[in-house]
Design an enzyme around this catalytic site. Structure first.
Site, PDB file in Angstrom:
ATOM      1  N   HIS A 262     -28.308 -16.876 -19.138  1.00 25.17           N
ATOM      2  CA  HIS A 262     -28.850 -18.206 -19.425  1.00 25.17           C
ATOM      3  C   HIS A 262     -27.975 -19.356 -18.954  1.00 25.17           C
ATOM      4  O   HIS A 262     -28.317 -20.515 -19.186  1.00 25.17           O
ATOM      5  CB  HIS A 262     -29.100 -18.377 -20.921  1.00 25.17           C
ATOM      6  CG  HIS A 262     -30.273 -17.597 -21.430  1.00 25.17           C
ATOM      7  ND1 HIS A 262     -31.563 -18.062 -21.381  1.00 25.17           N
ATOM      8  CD2 HIS A 262     -30.339 -16.367 -21.975  1.00 25.17           C
ATOM      9  CE1 HIS A 262     -32.383 -17.164 -21.899  1.00 25.17           C
ATOM     10  NE2 HIS A 262     -31.660 -16.117 -22.264  1.00 25.17           N
ATOM     11  N   LYS A 450     -32.026 -33.624 -25.849  1.00 30.66           N
ATOM     12  CA  LYS A 450     -31.462 -32.310 -25.550  1.00 30.66           C
ATOM     13  C   LYS A 450     -30.048 -32.306 -26.126  1.00 30.66           C
ATOM     14  O   LYS A 450     -29.562 -33.368 -26.530  1.00 30.66           O
ATOM     15  CB  LYS A 450     -31.414 -32.056 -24.031  1.00 30.66           C
ATOM     16  CG  LYS A 450     -30.807 -33.226 -23.235  1.00 30.66           C
ATOM     17  CD  LYS A 450     -30.874 -33.032 -21.728  1.00 30.66           C
ATOM     18  CE  LYS A 450     -32.226 -33.141 -21.115  1.00 30.66           C
ATOM     19  NZ  LYS A 450     -32.786 -31.897 -20.625  1.00 30.66           N
ATOM     20  N   ARG A 451     -29.399 -31.148 -26.177  1.00 30.76           N
ATOM     21  CA  ARG A 451     -28.020 -31.156 -26.649  1.00 30.76           C
ATOM     22  C   ARG A 451     -27.178 -32.083 -25.770  1.00 30.76           C
ATOM     23  O   ARG A 451     -27.460 -32.274 -24.584  1.00 30.76           O
ATOM     24  CB  ARG A 451     -27.447 -29.727 -26.632  1.00 30.76           C
ATOM     25  CG  ARG A 451     -27.987 -28.850 -27.762  1.00 30.76           C
ATOM     26  CD  ARG A 451     -27.643 -29.398 -29.136  1.00 30.76           C
ATOM     27  NE  ARG A 451     -26.225 -29.397 -29.371  1.00 30.76           N
ATOM     28  CZ  ARG A 451     -25.573 -28.473 -30.080  1.00 30.76           C
ATOM     29  NH1 ARG A 451     -26.226 -27.489 -30.652  1.00 30.76           N
ATOM     30  NH2 ARG A 451     -24.270 -28.548 -30.245  1.00 30.76           N
ATOM     31  N   LYS A 456     -25.448 -32.335 -18.621  1.00 29.89           N
ATOM     32  CA  LYS A 456     -26.806 -32.869 -18.774  1.00 29.89           C
ATOM     33  C   LYS A 456     -26.864 -34.370 -18.458  1.00 29.89           C
ATOM     34  O   LYS A 456     -27.932 -34.957 -18.331  1.00 29.89           O
ATOM     35  CB  LYS A 456     -27.321 -32.594 -20.182  1.00 29.89           C
ATOM     36  CG  LYS A 456     -27.551 -31.092 -20.466  1.00 29.89           C
ATOM     37  CD  LYS A 456     -27.959 -30.868 -21.919  1.00 29.89           C
ATOM     38  CE  LYS A 456     -28.156 -29.405 -22.275  1.00 29.89           C
ATOM     39  NZ  LYS A 456     -29.477 -28.879 -21.864  1.00 29.89           N
ATOM     40  N   THR A 558     -36.180 -26.169 -20.857  1.00 30.64           N
ATOM     41  CA  THR A 558     -37.512 -25.945 -21.410  1.00 30.64           C
ATOM     42  C   THR A 558     -38.049 -27.258 -21.973  1.00 30.64           C
ATOM     43  O   THR A 558     -39.267 -27.432 -22.074  1.00 30.64           O
ATOM     44  CB  THR A 558     -37.506 -24.885 -22.527  1.00 30.64           C
ATOM     45  OG1 THR A 558     -36.449 -25.210 -23.450  1.00 30.64           O
ATOM     46  CG2 THR A 558     -37.293 -23.492 -21.955  1.00 30.64           C
ATOM     47  N   LYS A 562     -41.988 -29.046 -22.026  1.00 32.22           N
ATOM     48  CA  LYS A 562     -42.688 -29.649 -23.166  1.00 32.22           C
ATOM     49  C   LYS A 562     -43.195 -31.040 -22.798  1.00 32.22           C
ATOM     50  O   LYS A 562     -44.331 -31.419 -23.123  1.00 32.22           O
ATOM     51  CB  LYS A 562     -41.752 -29.750 -24.382  1.00 32.22           C
ATOM     52  CG  LYS A 562     -41.223 -28.407 -24.875  1.00 32.22           C
ATOM     53  CD  LYS A 562     -40.062 -28.608 -25.868  1.00 32.22           C
ATOM     54  CE  LYS A 562     -39.302 -27.311 -26.073  1.00 32.22           C
ATOM     55  NZ  LYS A 562     -38.003 -27.538 -26.754  1.00 32.22           N
TER      56      LYS A 562
HETATM   57  C1  PLP Z   1     -36.777 -27.503 -26.281  1.00 32.68           C
HETATM   58  C2  PLP Z   1     -35.618 -27.886 -27.109  1.00 32.68           C
HETATM   59  C3  PLP Z   1     -34.332 -27.892 -26.552  1.00 32.68           C
HETATM   60  C4  PLP Z   1     -34.064 -27.562 -25.104  1.00 32.68           C
HETATM   61  O1  PLP Z   1     -34.095 -28.755 -24.354  1.00 32.68           O
HETATM   62  P1  PLP Z   1     -33.504 -28.824 -22.865  1.00 32.68           P
HETATM   63  O2  PLP Z   1     -33.881 -30.184 -22.416  1.00 32.68           O
HETATM   64  O3  PLP Z   1     -34.194 -27.741 -22.084  1.00 32.68           O
HETATM   65  O4  PLP Z   1     -32.037 -28.625 -22.976  1.00 32.68           O
HETATM   66  C5  PLP Z   1     -33.278 -28.274 -27.348  1.00 32.68           C
HETATM   67  N1  PLP Z   1     -33.460 -28.633 -28.636  1.00 32.68           N
HETATM   68  C6  PLP Z   1     -34.682 -28.654 -29.195  1.00 32.68           C
HETATM   69  C7  PLP Z   1     -34.817 -29.074 -30.619  1.00 32.68           C
HETATM   70  C8  PLP Z   1     -35.797 -28.275 -28.458  1.00 32.68           C
HETATM   71  O5  PLP Z   1     -37.010 -28.280 -29.045  1.00 32.68           O
END
Ligand code: PLP
Length: 727
Positions: A262, A450-451, A456, A558, A562
């Site tokens: 990953h 995101k984190r 990022k 991911t 969304k």
């Molecule tokens: C989908 C999701 C992530 C992943 O987000 P990325 O932009 O792909 O890093 C992280 N935290 C939460 C709460 C999510 O729903």
């Protein structure tokens, strides 16, 4: 419930998030459980029943404060304890081996036992009676403290045992994409893995009376390297408990375990100190030494003694055990999580292994549960899709493409725009209720959630915001599309730079808010405690999706999917799954910018000099100088220095923000222009929804089932689902 005076929605709202993961990795596992169940694949998810999940984030004076997340208190109603399926796990002690009746017998003495108690959550699929189980292991001491053992010295041991057991399932390590070489973390990993493998073997023996056919009946798919110890643990059971010879045991293991990588981030690759494994898991250590020794002989032969290759691929080297190399050695399949990422694994990270065994390598691009991330959270968009002929999309996500027929239909496009506007108002009233902050719903909702991680590049987003601010202040001809920038991100508590970036975002937000020149033009809001339930409220209201990682660093993403599914348009680099989004969308329907993954590597090799960008771009220089200057007494020199100068051996601007700034700024300008034409924007949004079906988890799971697991899935070709949904 309505008759009793309750609203179902209010009750759902009370249920806490099961914060059992850190970010994308854990959420992916949850989406895959939903999807495997819907596709009627018999599958079980395993994890630890953490008492404290990912921390709750508060923002106090612009800075992150962490609070314990005691999610089990109100949330354990869905967890069913299975006391009679308890397993016991051994830590520490001494191991000796002896011959008896022509086989090796292993004596393990003086170990500490921890009991693993399963807490099962039933997972329901969509449109099926099939269910699967998510099994969470709780840790308990085997003995209640027995005072009578005190005099014989056993009392202390019993207390020690109790303390160790209780701490194992206490708390989730909060680091995302970062490895923590702590003894407790290794205990958690072995506890979780040993309980799981023992449990699978017990059920298998009960059904078949032997483990000889184990690999014909099971695949163990390991989610990153965290469960890698399944490899030596399954070997241990086959060797020590079943009495199989090494070759047979190894055959079974190497036909059972498959590995999903990953991340390629160096700081995330797990390398356990040999001494820690030796003392904590003495029998596992012996097995690892044997696996590593045999592998090294194999590597020597394969690489004709090329020592640099042998060293790079070794499992035990320089006092460390490298989990990814162990996975490459023992797993029958290895996959990355987007086309680009799988290519990088083949060409770079695991190139030697790929050259030896190319057929071992696969790609499975990640996906999200579209029933949750579209239908459930965005009922109005769900309704539009049904009205456009996509009524079967819940089980046939490719039917989202029916929307394409309406890409020039003004009625449909304006309805799509109205849905987005309503979702924005909805989200704004939620934020107002929870925080008192009033979002400008007339502005474009430009979202990065995101984190928090340097790769990022939330900081690149901030550079651009400060640029906009300075233009508003200094350039009377500056003509910008009004924007509301929304951030949400947790920083690992020990990740100092990430916490500084959160502080910076909040300082910039405050400066912008208190400046009347920004009114109705520019707004910056940091949303506290970003988590799944907040994402579910935010995605339907988002318009621009920030996916701006340094190319080559984000394995898939991911969050990007969304957003796309909910009609947000991406501004992004050619990284992770963005590449596959771009292939389907083309230049007109995504705002691409920045270096490609190849160009990032090339630029580094040539010698990247961020200072040149600083010198030659006056606007960028003004932005960096402004941030360096700080905000009401808070200095952010540390952050700007990291961009411009190499400090303690590190490269300056490791993630190349300065190289991408101008191209990012220009992409934003293009997005702003298109947004002014609602019909043009809505068409792009519609095409994003229409082409997002490929990012449904059902597609990912079908890829795993066909390419790696070799299991049948539910035949959906004849299944029709009623298109009746209460609006
Ligand atoms: C989908 C999701 C992530 C992943 O987000 P990325 O932009 O792909 O890093 C992280 N935290 C939460 C709460 C999510 O729903």
């Amino acid at each position: 419930m309505e008759e009793l005076g309750f609203s179902a929605a209010d009750i759902f709202e009370l249920e806490p998030d099961a914060g059992l993961g850190n970010g994308g990795l854990g959420r992916l596992a949850a989406c895959y459980l939903d999807s495997m169940t819907t596709l009627e694949i018999p599958a079980t998810g395993y994890s630890i029943c953490y008492e404290l999940g990912i921390f709750k984030q508060k923002i106090v004076d612009g800075q992150q404060v962490e609070l314990a997340d005691n999610w089990l208190e109100p949330g354990d109603s869905w967890l069913i304890p299975k006391l009679d399926e308890t397993e016991s796990i051994r830590f520490g002690g001494k191991v000796s081996t002896r011959w008896e009746n022509g086989r090796v017998m292993v004596d393990h003495t003086d170990y500490t036992t921890v009991m693993a108690i399963p807490k099962d959550m039933v997972i329901a699929g969509y449109g099926t009676n099939h269910t699967n189980i998510l099994r969470l292991w709780d840790a308990k001491s085997p003995d209640p403290v027995d005072i009578s053992l005190y005099s014989s010295g056993e009392y202390l041991k019993a207390v020690e045992q109790q303390a160790m057991a209780e701490v194992i399932a206490k708390v989730l390590y909060p680091d995302d994409n970062h490895y923590e070489g702590k003894s407790l973390r290794l205990k958690q990993q072995y506890f979780f893995v040993s309980a799981t493998v023992q449990s699978i073997c017990r059920a298998h023996r009960l059904q078949y009376g032997t483990l000889r056919n184990f690999h014909h009946k099971h695949v163990i798919q390991i989610n990153d390297t965290h469960p890698t110890l399944v490899i030596p643990e399954l070997m241990r059971i086959l060797l020590d408990e079943e009495g199989y010879g090494w070759e047979e045991a190894w055959h079974i293991v190497t036909h059972t375990v498959a590995y999903t990588n990953h991340t390629v981030m160096a700081e995330a690759l797990e390398k356990w100190p040999q001494q820690l494994i030796e003392t904590l898991l003495p029998r596992i250590w012996q097995i690892l030494v044997e696996i590593a020794g045999r592998y090294q002989r194999e590597l020597n032969a394969a690489f004709h003694g090329d020592q640099s290759k042998v060293e790079r691929n070794a499992i035990i080297w320089g006092g460390q055990v490298r989990m990814a190399n162990l996975c490459i050695c023992a797993c029958f399949a290895v996959n990355g999580v987007s086309a680009l990422h799988s290519d990088i694994l083949r060409k770079d990270v695991f190139r030697d292994a790929y050259q030896r065994r190319p057929a071992q390598f696969f790609n499975v691009t990640n996906g999200i549960d579209h029933r949750r991330w579209l239908s459930e959270i965005n009922p109005q968009l769900d309704g539009l899709i049904r009205d456009c002929g996509g009524g079967d999309y819940l089980l046939h996500p490719e039917s989202l493409s029916k929307l394409e027929d309406f890409q020039n239909d003004s009625g449909v496009l304006s309805r799509l725009g109205e849905i987005k506007a309503a979702n924005k108002r909805n989200f704004a009233s939620y934020v107002a209720r929870e925080t008192g902050v009033i979002l400008n719903t007339d502005a474009m909702f430009d979202v990065q959630v995101k984190r928090l991680h340097e790769y990022k590049r939330q900081l690149l987003n901030v550079l651009h915001i400060v640029y906009l601010y300075q233009q508003i202040k200094s350039n009377p001809h500056f003509d910008m599309t009004p924007r509301t920038f929304l951030f949400g991100a947790k920083a690992a508590p020990g990740y100092y730079v990430a916490k500084e970036i959160i502080h910076l975002i909040n300082c910039v937000a405050k400066m912008v808010e208190s400046d009347p020149a920004c009114k109705d033009l520019l707004q910056v809001v940091f949303l506290e405690n970003y988590r799944v339930s907040l994402a579910e409220k935010l995605m339907p209201a988002s318009e621009l999706s920030e996916q701006i990682s340094t190319a080559g660093k984000e394995a898939s993403g991911t969050g990007n999917m969304k957003f796309m599914m909910n009609g947000a348009v991406t501004i992004g680099t050619l990284d992770g799954a963005n590449v596959e989004m771009y292939q389907r969308l083309g230049d007109e329907n995504i705002f691409l910018f920045g270096l490609t993954a190849d160009e990032v590597v090339e630029t580094r090799q040539k010698g990247y000099s961020p200072y040149e960008y600083y010198n030659h771009n006056a606007a960028l220089r003004a932005v960096i100088d402004r941030i360096a200057q700080g905000f009401n007494g808070c200095s952010f020199n540390n952050l700007t220095n990291r961009l411009l100068f190499s400090n303690n051996g590190g490269q300056p601007d490791e993630y190349m923000l300065l190289a991408d700034f101008e191209s990012y700024r220009a992409a934003h300008e293009r997005a702003g222009h298109v947004y002014r034409d609602p019909k043009a924007w809505n068409k792009i949004a519609l095409l994003n929804v229409a082409r997002s079906g490929i990012f449904a988890a059902d597609r990912s799971i079908q890829d795993y089932a066909r390419d790696i697991w070799d299991v049948p899935v539910r035949d959906l070709s004849k299944v029709t689902v009623r298109g009746t949904k209460k609006k």
